[in-house]
Structure formats: C-alpha cells, structure tokens
Design a protein around this motif. Structure first.
Motif, PDB file in Angstrom:
ATOM      1  N   CYS A 118      -2.274   5.909  -0.732  1.00 42.74           N
ATOM      2  CA  CYS A 118      -2.626   7.139  -1.865  1.00 42.74           C
ATOM      3  C   CYS A 118      -3.940   7.482  -1.286  1.00 42.74           C
ATOM      4  CB  CYS A 118      -2.579   6.608  -3.169  1.00 42.74           C
ATOM      5  SG  CYS A 118      -3.929   5.309  -3.337  1.00 42.74           S
ATOM      6  N   CYS A 143       0.779  -1.177   0.136  1.00 41.36           N
ATOM      7  CA  CYS A 143       0.068   0.032   0.021  1.00 41.36           C
ATOM      8  C   CYS A 143       0.949   1.115   0.238  1.00 41.36           C
ATOM      9  CB  CYS A 143      -0.812   0.034   1.110  1.00 41.36           C
ATOM     10  SG  CYS A 143      -1.864   1.439   1.505  1.00 41.36           S
ATOM     11  N   ILE A 144       0.364   2.217  -0.874  1.00 44.57           N
ATOM     12  CA  ILE A 144       1.238   3.570  -0.958  1.00 44.57           C
ATOM     13  C   ILE A 144       0.586   4.717  -0.268  1.00 44.57           C
ATOM     14  CG2 ILE A 144       3.049   2.988  -2.769  1.00 44.57           C
ATOM     15  CD1 ILE A 144       0.758   4.279  -4.784  1.00 44.57           C
TER      16      ILE A 144
HETATM   17  S1  SF4 Z   1      -6.164   2.545  -2.499  1.00 46.05           S
HETATM   18 FE1  SF4 Z   1      -4.230   3.690  -2.018  1.00 46.05          FE
HETATM   19  S2  SF4 Z   1      -4.361   3.660   0.163  1.00 46.05           S
HETATM   20 FE2  SF4 Z   1      -5.817   2.317  -0.258  1.00 46.05          FE
HETATM   21  S3  SF4 Z   1      -5.126   0.268  -0.063  1.00 46.05           S
HETATM   22 FE3  SF4 Z   1      -4.946   0.982  -2.284  1.00 46.05          FE
HETATM   23  S4  SF4 Z   1      -2.687   1.663  -2.184  1.00 46.05           S
HETATM   24 FE4  SF4 Z   1      -3.559   1.860  -0.100  1.00 46.05          FE
END
Ligand code: SF4
Ligand code: FAD
Ligand code: SF4
Lengths: 216, 674, 301
Positions: free
Chosen positions: A56, A53-54
């Motif tokens: 975002c 996960c970044i």
């Molecule tokens: S949408 Fe973005 S913040 Fe949500 S899990 Fe995916 S990478 Fe993570």
C-alpha cells in the motif's frame, strides 16, 4: 517563408545535445533470485507478517527518510519477499533507516518493518555488504565493541573512533561543536564502564554459543 | 362525480416539482407555474419542493376537493418513477386516476440542459402540451389478470437450485429445467469454494438431492425450453426433453451398464472433466450426478452408429432400463412466473494465443484445474500434468479475458478469489512454488480480504503485472524445459522471467453462447456485454422489463456463489409476491377495436409482436386480448380503416398535445376546445 | 514507591542538563529515585544492527537487576528511563521477553551465564509518563509558582517515547507533554511534527539527510510562532539545538530557537533556581530566571 521555431527546439539547438545514455540491461531471471530469502527475513523479524504486505505504500509515505532512499521501504519489502537479496543488502535504504518506527505503527498489516530493516542491516554487516568507510556500519561496529568491552558507551570516544575510521576530516568540522559542548559541561572524555564487566562479557559470550544467526 | 360529467367546465390543476436542486437548479419553476396559471382552464398552478412526498400528494388531493379540480398535470421526473404515485394521489382525491398527465422536466429537460433560460422555455412548452392534452383524457377502468400459482425455473446451477427450493418450500409447484444430464452447474465441478474452503460437493449435493426429492419440484434434466407464450401470470411454455435412451424411472444409477459397455476404455473426451479424461458412450457425468441416471450418447454409441452392437448394457441391466427406442418428448406447461438462472460460460483462452493455451500441454484453464485438484476428478485429486510430471512451480495468470478492451472489458469478479483458492490448493497438493500474476487483487466480499491475507502468509508469490507471454523459449539453462512467463513486476520496477512447470489461466466469466436466443425467447433484454439486463441496477436487480420474468445468478453478470444464492432468493421472493397477490393490475393503455369500422381485413393479425390479436370468426372482426397487448401501438398505426384505437393515445389526445407543443406563447384556446 | 533511575550513557555527557533538571524536579516533587546499581548501556539502536540476541541480553541485564528489587509495598519495580532510545529498547526487551519464547530462552541462558535471571517483573517508564500519569497533572499545576506565561511551546516528543512499545499516549499524535506545559501556564503549539524523526545519529553519519530532517522541524516550529522547543530525549535535544548554526549556514536559513528539556521547563515553573536546572548548559537559554510571571526570552547565550 520561414516557419517559426518552437521554443523548445531553439533551446536545445543552443545547448549541446545531451550525451547518449548508455544502455543498461535490466531484467531479472528467476535463477538470480533467492526465493526463500523473504521467508528467512520474515522469521528474523518476528513472524510471517512480512509476507502479508499489500504494497500500500503507507510505510514509504510515513517514513521521514524515504525520499533519500534508493528503494522506498515498500519496495524493500517487495524485493525481500521476492528474493532480490543482492539489491536489498546493497541498498542505501537500510542505512538511512533511523529506527523511528513510524512505518511499523502505521502499517495496516502490522508488519515489523523496522525489525526487517534491522535484520537486513545485520545481514549486510555480517557479510560485508556495504561500502568501506560507510559511517553507519562503522558506527554500529565501534559502538558494539565499546559496549561489549566496557558495558557502557562514552559518546565522545565513540565519535572520535567513528571519524578516525571513516573520514578524519569530518573530525575537524565536528571539533568546533565538541569544544562548545565541552565548555558547557556536556562533553566528557572520561571512559565509562561498569563493575560487572566480566559477568556481562560472560553473558554476551554465552549468546555466541546460544543463538548465532545463520547467513540469510 | 364531477369528472365523469363532461358538461362540467374543465378545472385543471398544474403542479411543478423542484426535486430539490435537480429541477429547480436549472429551470425557473416559479416562472413556469406562473405561466401555466394563465393557460386556459387552469384553475391553480403551484410549485413545490418534492411533489412525490406525502405533503406534495396531499396538496393535490386538497386542491381537488377545495377547488373542484377535474384534471391534474404534474411536471416532475420520469413517469417510470412516479406516474403510479401521482395516479394514486389523484384517485385518492376522488378523481379517475387517468384524468392525469405527467410531464418529465427532469430527465428530459433539467438534467440534459445547462442553459436555464432555454430549459425554462422548454419546460413551459411541455407543460402547455400536457395541459392541452389532459382535457381530452377519459375515465378508464383498471384491468387485472390472475397469476397462475406454478413457476418455472430455467437452469439448475446453484442459483436455479436455490430459487426452485425456495419456491417449493413455500408450497409452490415448480418445474426446473436443466439442459445437461445433471443439475449442479459449474459449482458441481469445484473441489473447494472460497473463502471458507468448504468442499463444494458437501454443500451442494444435499441441495441437489433435496431438489430431486421435493414433492413440489418437477425436475426436467437434459431438457430445454423451446417456446414461450403468454404474459405475466399466464405463461405457456413448451419444453423439449432429449432422449437419454434410459428409462429414468427405472434406472437406479448402479452404473453396471457403464462397466459392461463393449468399450473397455472411454474414447470420448469427458465434458464434465473438461476433456481431461475419456468417457464411454454410456456414462454418468459424476458419481453424485442428479438425477442419478446414466445417459447414452448416440453420436458415439455403436448401436446407434451401426446397429450391430452386442448391447452388453442392455443384458446387464436387470431393471430393463436401457431403451434404444426412446424419442424426444415435448411437454407443455402453464406457469405464472419464470426465473431464468442459466449461468455463464468461461472465456476461451485460445483467443489469447500469447498465453499458449492449446499449444503447450501444461497450460491449463482454471476450470480444468478445478477438476484436476478435485478428489473425484480425473486424477483423483493428484496433480499430474498432461506430460505426466508433477509441477514444482506454478504460475497463475489473472484476468485472462477480463478487463481487456480487446476481449471482455468487464471484471469477472470471481477470478481473483478463485485464483487465490487454486493457489492455496495447488500449494497444498504439490508444495510447489506458486506465483500469482495480477493487475489488482479484488477481494471485496465478506471475509475475502482476510482470505487474501492468509494466502499472503502462506508464502505464495504475488507479482503485480499483467503477463505478456508464456513461451518455451529458454534464455538460460535454468529455463530449459520450462514454460517461461514474462512480466513486469510493477511493484519492483523490473521485467522478470519466471520459469514454471504449469500455467493456470484464470479465465473470465462471459455470457453463455446462447444467451441471445434465450433472451429473445423470453422477451427480455441484454446489456451491452450480453448478460441479461435487470430492470434497475440498484432497485430492481432481479426483475426484468417483462413482468413475471426474473433473473438470478451469473446469467445477470459475473458473480460468485454467495451473490448467486442471494439473488436466487430475491428472485424467488419476487415471484412469490406476484403469486400470493394472485393478480396484477395492467396498464390500461391497450389497443381496442372500434368494431363498426373493422372490415376484417386481417392486416393487423400478423404484425402484433405479442400475438394479442386474433380474429373473431363469428363476427368476422379482429379481437384484441387485452392481457397480451403491451400497448406498443403497432396495430393502431397499421389498421387501414382506422378501426384500432388505443386508450390514453386517442387521436384527439395526441393531436392536442402536438397543438400544445406547437402553439406559440400568445396562446390560442384552439387546443383545449372540446 | 521508588523509581529505579536508569540514566543511560547520554545523560552523563551530552544530556547532562537533562539529568540535572530531572533530578531537581524529582526532589522538588518528592518523587524518590534510586539509581539502578551498576546499570549498563541499553544497546541503543546500533547494537541490534550487529547482533540482536546480544542486544536483548544487554538490555535484559538491566531489567534483571531491577527484577530483584521488589518494592516495599509489593508493587513491581519500575525503571525510569529518560532517554527515548533507552526507554524503547528496555521496553522492547521486556515485551519480547514476555511474548517471544525463543527470545526468552536465548536471553535467559545468557543471563544465567552471568549469574542473573529475569522473571518479567520490571516495568519500564518514561519521566513524562510518570510525572503526568503517576504524580498527576493537577498536583503539578498546584505546585506551579512561576506560571510560564508568554511561552509558545512546540512540544517535540521524538519517536521512540511513543513508538512502538509505549502505552501511555498515541504513537503519532501524543498529547502528554502538551497537557503538561499547559498546566505550567504556557501555551502549546499545535503542530503535526511532534513525533517526526530528528534523524537520530544520522546528523553524525549521513549529515545531508540528518540536517534536513532537523531543518524541517525547526522551520515549522518557527513558522508556527513557537518560541521554544521542548524535548524529552537527549539525542533530539542535541540534534535540534547544536546544529542550528550549521543548518542556517548550509541552507541559508535564519533559525534561532531555544531547545530545552521539558524537565528544565517544569523546574522553572516550580520555582527551582535556573542553575540547579542546568539552564546554563544550553547554548541558548530559554529565559532569564526573572521574578514570577515576567520571564523573557533570551536572544543569545
Ligand atoms: S505499510 Fe503497506 S507497503 Fe508498507 S509494509 Fe505495511 S502493508 Fe506493506
Ligand atoms: C474456475 C472457477 C472457479 C470458481 N470458484 C468459485 C468458488 O470457489 N466460490 C464461489 O463462490 N464462486 C466460484 N466461482 C463462480 C461460480 O462458478 C458462480 O458464481 C456460480 O457457478 C454461478 O451459478 P449459476 O447457477 O448462476 O450459474 P451456473 O453454475 O453456470 O449454472 C447454470 C446452469 O444453467 C444451465 N443452463 C444454461 N443454459 C440453459 C438453458 N438454456 N436451458 C436450460 N439450462 C440451462 C447450465 O447447464 C447450468 O447447469 C468460480 C468460477 C470459476 C470459473
Ligand atoms: S523506522 Fe526506518 S524505515 Fe521505518 S519510517 Fe523510520 S526511518 Fe523509515
């Protein structure tokens, strides 16, 4: 000479001052965290993707329920990854998730967010991490028992059980709608079940011996 | 030709450019053209959308032919951008290119003025001044100087190595000067390189030996440039070779002398290992050092200090390579082009005492960790901390001395990526729990984001927040004996205390300590932060404001290896272009001596910043070397006899321009009278 | 080819109008249906919250029943699941049985205990997909006898028919139903909420959240001058239709939109009598079965 009082000051002078806020300690010691939690949840939700996960926030922005959640889906992922187990399992978020999969199809890292939510729900239910009479876990449990026994669900009976187990008062409110549905032929109290009930139970019980999830 | 005959009446063509909206959006160009048309001697005044375009240039050429123009004025952008373009157009039209004057009404007027009326007035004033001035222009000859085909490369990090090899492979003779006893720069210290994690030595050492063995490269290691004179194509450079006290041509790098040294153990912090190990007075920086020649450090060698050493090194060397009598040498060379690739320095983390560097032994700088994880490093790649422990938890703190107004404002561009690399290596070596504390992850290069993605999945912790402190204050038993990192986890919104065994400070990149001295010696500029300044940030990224001198690698600004190599290639290509053209055209705006007025007083000799003026002892008069003169005008102003003049800046030209500026709108013809 | 009809629990109660109209339309188009023998509950979204492997097992039992019924023409057996949740759960189970060895191993063992196997033949289909892509939109258009002029339809797909395992349309901006209603002579309203969640069972559990989701959908459809919402899921239909009065009272709204199944709408265009399409089971029938081309909108039931 009198100085003009700024409006803001006048207003606050008229009202009684707000009560003193209590001081809450908010710091996280690493020893309070469960560092491997994230990896375990990731495994439950099919693969290591959760870790990528970044942050975002796409999931939170696309989630139709995020504005009712105590932690947005993004935060749930961050906290899961960093081992904030108690916070995550105690959160309202996991119960508000309606499994609409919006987040999952839009996540740039293809994280199975909905499956993460399921994994967390399972853990919370298994370990009693929810307020008594919380309707969602109760609904899930009642549904589970009914299908386990009969192979099918009878919607009307499920709802009655739900309201009896959570808040019987709601039943009164819902009874009116129930009556209307019944009049339209859309409510049946007939208990649904399948012929192969016995075999089904054998299968489900086989799972008990096969794969049982360890507590996270 | 009409232009050379001054008896011909003046016929001036005036052209004003819209530059799209850049000029016409503010200045009423039609009104300026109309105004100019009425000025004395102006035969034609036109406006056009883009004067620099081919049709724009052809317009001028056609007018020269059809209307017999003999002077041209173009009001458009900065001469830096297009003076050359228009001079060429004028020449193609059949006029001497210097019968031309350019007026900058973009940078000087429209871009800096938001009042259209005032801007239009100013444009008219400047146009009038140029029209007055151009009448006094004279025909000038273009001058050329030849380019010496040899090149100099200063600094032998990856950038300098690549530039030298590129030039040498193209058949040019290159002198490569490196200050340290070995070439390789920072890259030689690394274990692996991001994002591919290929071993740094495996990709660097072949290039290092290629340098060593190349017939076209003369490698001067342990050397520094002392003096630089001359000008583009004809630089004279003096290089100082420090004594190694070893005869380079005899030494084969067997290192038996090091073994034999009377010191049984090293006592001096090893520079190459960032002080993490000790070396003897006779040493070699690392096994693959190039040249593979040992060095004696006179500051610690007993023979140098007392003269009473057994000199076991001398006796063990059967090639007789040890030579305590070696002296410093100076070497003079002539080169046509120079590439500077002097690299960078890392930020000194002691400047941020709250991170505990130098205080807690287990706080490391990233460069130290590069050595620590290196298979040929001080611990042979085993991760042993200064206190002898093996770390179970490691915290990597990003942006140490970067993005911080209190230290360095810029982003060092490589630290995110090398922190990811180190996180991976540390995890691989120790299986420790590894945390990255970051402000943003900047992974913008090719395959970099993918590398970050991979790291995330290796279950390395990424905590977004700038660390406030590293202390040994244990607030809980679980923190006892640890270094505690205090940080806000800005993604979760809570302050965290993370106890770790080892802290890695991702120190930023900054200009080398001597960057200003080097800049002055080579007469180039630095940007505000102290990195060498390129001529244009986009269009001339490896040129400098001094012709024939190019820059490559991290001396121009923080950058990683791929970018350093790309720049080095570009700098070599620019140098090759010059060398293969064989000559360059010089600006004719040089100073010259009107000998009949020169009294030979010598006042001008000392003041020329480019040492272009000498004294012709036979004539007893000053002499200006046109190739050296940069046209700065200092001597012109200084000559008490008014004997120094300057092409394109003759008195009558300047005065008429001033007249033009000062003339009011009711024109007189005073300025244009000849 | 015969589709193996999987009604799921809802189409036998709250979703009865869906079942009746679906069957009527299939009869009309001569699409052969055969109800899957002794099918069981798919597990829905609740079962996974308790025990994931058991949830997969439940769904896999249905896939396994179908697995043993190969088609005469040799094609794969196809389950027709009209409920979005059933559709998604069955498709998800098929997907995991195919792609995840661990799930496959556990679930296969469980199926064996009850004397069943699943070899992965079964395809899971939604009627929307089958009508438009198998039967064909042109053929449907040719069969229209009452073009549904005057209708501005807000097509509401809900979530799980397009997410995350279906392949026949875009997961956020699907067009299948829109194309269908256009072929039926109606106008489809372009709106950005066609796949925004209705909250599912939240209308019964955390009503404040559930109601607000439906309110947003209903308000936006009204604002865009839709005069009917069509759904393809029993739970969506229930939420959007049954709580309108409560939502109006709670939030001071004046929403009054008929919400029907897309199959009912198809049936009307194909000339099937309203009764057979269970129009009378809606609280707010969309139209009177008037002569061709002259349908009107009913004010109230
Ligand atoms: S949408 Fe973005 S913040 Fe949500 S899990 Fe995916 S990478 Fe993570
Ligand atoms: C901890 C760390 C890890 C890194 N890891 C990576 C990585 O994995 N991948 C990557 O792409 N980049 C990495 N980088 C960046 C990399 O170090 C630079 O991109 C690269 O070294 C720049 O090369 P250079 O030749 O311009 O400079 P340098 O490597 O600094 O070389 C300059 C050379 O010039 C010499 N010199 C300096 N001044 C003079 C002078 N006046 N006269 C003569 N010689 C002189 C120096 O001695 C040196 O040999 C890392 C940086 C750091 C700090
Ligand atoms: S699946 Fe759950 S968390 Fe994801 S968008 Fe839907 S409601 Fe939100």
């Amino acid at each position: 000479m009198m100085l003009p009082v700024p409006p803001a000051m006048r207003a606050s002078a008229a009202k009684s001052p707000p009560p003193m806020k209590t001081v809450v300690r908010r710091i996280k010691f690493e020893s309070e965290l469960d560092l491997a939690f994230g990896e375990r949840v990731a495994e439950r939700a099919y693969g290591q993707k959760l870790l990528s996960c970044i942050q975002c926030g796409t999931c939170s922005a696309t989630c139709p329920l995020s504005h009712y959640m105590d932690y947005t889906p993004r935060k749930i992922i961050a906290m899961t990854r960093e081992g904030f187990k108690d916070e995550v399992l105690n959160s309202l978020t996991i119960w508000l998730c309606a499994s609409c999969y919006s987040c999952q199809v839009q996540c740039p890292r293809q994280i199975h967010i909905t499956d993460v939510m399921y994994a967390l729900k399972r853990e919370a239910i298994a370990r009693g991490f929810y307020p008594a009479h919380h309707p969602i876990p109760v609904l899930a449990r009642s549904f589970y028992e009914r299908v386990f026994a009969q192979g099918r669900n009878t919607e009307s009976r499920l709802l009655i059980t739900l309201y009896l187990r959570t808040n019987p008062l709601v039943m009164l409110r819902e009874a009116f709608l129930g009556f209307h549905l019944w009049r339209k032929g859309r409510l049946s109290l007939k208990k649904e079940s399948i012929a192969g009930r016995k075999d089904l139970r054998k299968m489900l019980n086989a799972v008990e011996h096969g794969k049982k999830e360890e507590p996270l | 030709m009409p232009d050379t005959d001054s008896s011909h009446p003046l016929r001036i063509g005036f052209y004003i450019c819209h530059c799209g909206h850049n000029i016409a959006g503010t200045i009423d160009v039609a009104s300026v053209a109309h105004y100019a048309a009425a000025l004395p001697h102006v035969s034609v005044a036109r406006e056009y959308k883009y004067m620099c375009s081919d049709p724009g240039q052809e317009l001028i050429q056609k007018d020269i032919r059809d209307l017999e123009l003999n002077r041209i004025v173009v009001a458009s952008c900065s001469p830096l951008l297009h003076e050359h373009t228009f001079r060429q157009a004028v020449e193609k039209g059949g006029l001497n290119p210097f019968f031309f004057q350019m007026v900058n009404i973009r940078e000087d007027v429209s871009w800096v003025n938001d009042n259209p009326a005032a801007a239009t007035v100013k444009a008219k004033d400047l146009a009038r001044a140029a029209i007055f001035r151009v009448s006094h222009h004279r025909a000038l000859d273009k001058k050329h100087v030849s380019i010496h085909p040899d090149a100099l490369v200063v600094g032998a990090g990856i950038a300098g190595i690549h530039a030298a090899l590129t030039l040498a492979n193209a058949g040019k003779k290159v002198t490569l000067v490196e200050r340290e006893p070995t070439i390789g720069g920072h890259m030689a210290m690394f274990d692996k390189t991001f994002p591919t994690l290929d071993c740094a030595a495996c990709i660097l050492t072949p290039k290092m030996s290629a340098v060593r063995n190349h017939p076209n490269i003369r490698l001067l290691s342990y050397s520094e440039v002392k003096v630089v004179g001359g000008y583009v194509g004809n630089y004279k450079v003096t290089i100082r070779r420090k004594p190694r006290y070893i005869k380079e041509e005899l030494c084969v790098g067997c290192m038996e002398c090091i073994e034999a040294c009377v010191y049984k153990e090293g006592k001096t912090p090893d520079e190459f290992n960032q002080g993490l190990s000790k070396r003897k007075p006779i040493y070699i920086p690392f096994p693959q050092a190039t040249p593979q020649v040992v060095v004696i450090d006179p500051a610690t060698c007993i023979e140098f200090k007392s003269g009473h050493c057994k000199k076991t090194c001398v006796s063990v060397c059967d090639r007789g390579a040890v030579d305590f009598s070696q002296k410093e040498e100076t070497i003079d060379i002539d080169v046509g082009t120079i590439i500077l690739a002097t690299g960078y320095a890392t930020f000194d983390p002691k400047r941020l005492p709250y991170y505990g560097y130098g205080k807690y032994p287990n706080v490391y700088s990233s460069l130290e960790v590069e050595r620590l994880v290196n298979a040929s490093g001080p611990t042979a790649g085993e991760l042993i901390l200064r206190d002898g422990r093996h770390p179970k938890t490691v915290g990597i703190i990003h942006c140490v001395g970067s993005r911080d107004r209190n230290t360095n404002r810029w982003c060092s561009r490589t630290c995110c990526m090398y922190s990811l690399k180190l996180a991976h290596l540390l995890k691989e070596h120790t299986e420790a729990e590894v945390y990255n504390f970051y402000i943003d992850i900047r992974a913008a290069g090719k395959s970099y984001e993918e590398f970050y993605d991979k790291l995330l999945e290796e279950n390395i912790h990424f905590v977004r927040g700038r660390v406030a402190e590293v202390t040994d204050w244990a607030a809980r038993p679980s923190e006892e004996g640890k270094l505690v990192i205090r940080v806000e986890d800005t993604l979760i919104g809570v302050v965290r205390r993370v106890p770790v065994d080892m802290v890695v400070l991702a120190v930023g990149m900054e200009p080398s300590a001597d960057a200003q001295d080097v800049r002055r010696m080579f007469n180039i500029s630095c940007s505000t932060e102290g990195f060498f300044l390129e001529r244009h940030p986009k269009l001339a990224p490896v040129d400098t404001f001094t012709d024939g001198i190019f820059i490559a690698g991290a001396c121009q600004g923080p950058k990683d290896i791929p970018d350093s190599v790309a720049q080095a290639g570009a700098a070599a290509a620019q140098a090759l272009t010059l060398i293969d053209t064989g000559e360059v055209e010089l600006e004719p705006n040089t100073a010259y001596i009107a000998e009949e007025f020169c009294s030979g007083c010598k006042s001008c000799l000392g003041i020329c910043p480019y040492t272009a003026i000498t004294r012709d002892e036979i004539k007893g008069k000053a002499f200006i070397n046109e190739a050296l003169c940069k046209g700065c005008g200092t001597c012109v102003a200084a000559c008490p006899s008014g004997a120094i003049r300057q092409h394109l800046f003759e008195d009558d030209q300047i005065f008429s321009e001033i007249d033009g500026i000062l003339a009011d709108d009711n024109l007189t013809t005073a300025g244009v009278e000849r | 080819m015969t589709y193996l009809y999987f009604p799921g629990c809802s189409l036998r109660s709250t979703g009865r109008a869906y079942e009746e109209s679906l069957l009527a339309v299939c009869r009309k188009l001569e699409i052969p249906l055969h109800e899957l023998d002794d099918w069981n509950c798919c597990g829905a979204t609740a079962y996974v919250s308790i025990d994931e492997t058991r949830a997969f097992t439940l769904a896999a039992r249905n896939l396994a029943i179908a697995d043993h019924l190969p088609q005469p023409d040799g094609s794969d057996p196809q389950i027709l699941a009209p409920c979005n949740a059933c559709y998604m759960v069955l498709a998800k189970t098929h997907h995991f049985m195919e792609s995840n060895a661990e799930v496959r191993a556990h679930v296969s063992t469980a199926l064996h205990a009850g004397g069943m196997t699943y070899t992965g033949q079964t395809r899971v289909r939604h009627p929307l997909d089958v009508f438009v892509n198998d039967f064909g939109i042109d053929r449907i258009a040719k069969k229209v006898v009452h073009p549904l002029k005057g209708f501005r339809v807000a097509c509401y797909y809900g979530c799980q028919v397009v997410r995350p395992f279906s392949e026949f349309d875009h997961p956020v901006y699907p067009m299948t139903m829109d194309r269908l209603v256009t072929a039926l002579g109606a106008e489809s309203v372009d709106w950005p909420m066609k796949t925004r969640c209705c909250g599912g069972s939240l209308t019964g559990t955390i009503q404040e959240a559930g109601f607000r989701l439906n309110r947003a959908l209903l308000k936006e459809a009204t604002k865009r001058k839709a005069n009917i919402i069509l759904t393809c899921c029993p739970l969506c239909q229930h939420n959007l239709e049954c709580y309108q009065q409560r939502i109006n009272r709670r939030y001071g709204e004046t929403i009054n939109l008929p919400v029907a199944y897309f199959t009912q709408f198809m049936g009307l265009a194909l000339g099937i009598p309203a009764k057979e399409l269970a129009i009378q089971r809606l609280f707010k029938p969309p139209l009177s079965p008037a002569p061709a081309g002259k349908q009107e909108i009913h004010a109230h039931a």
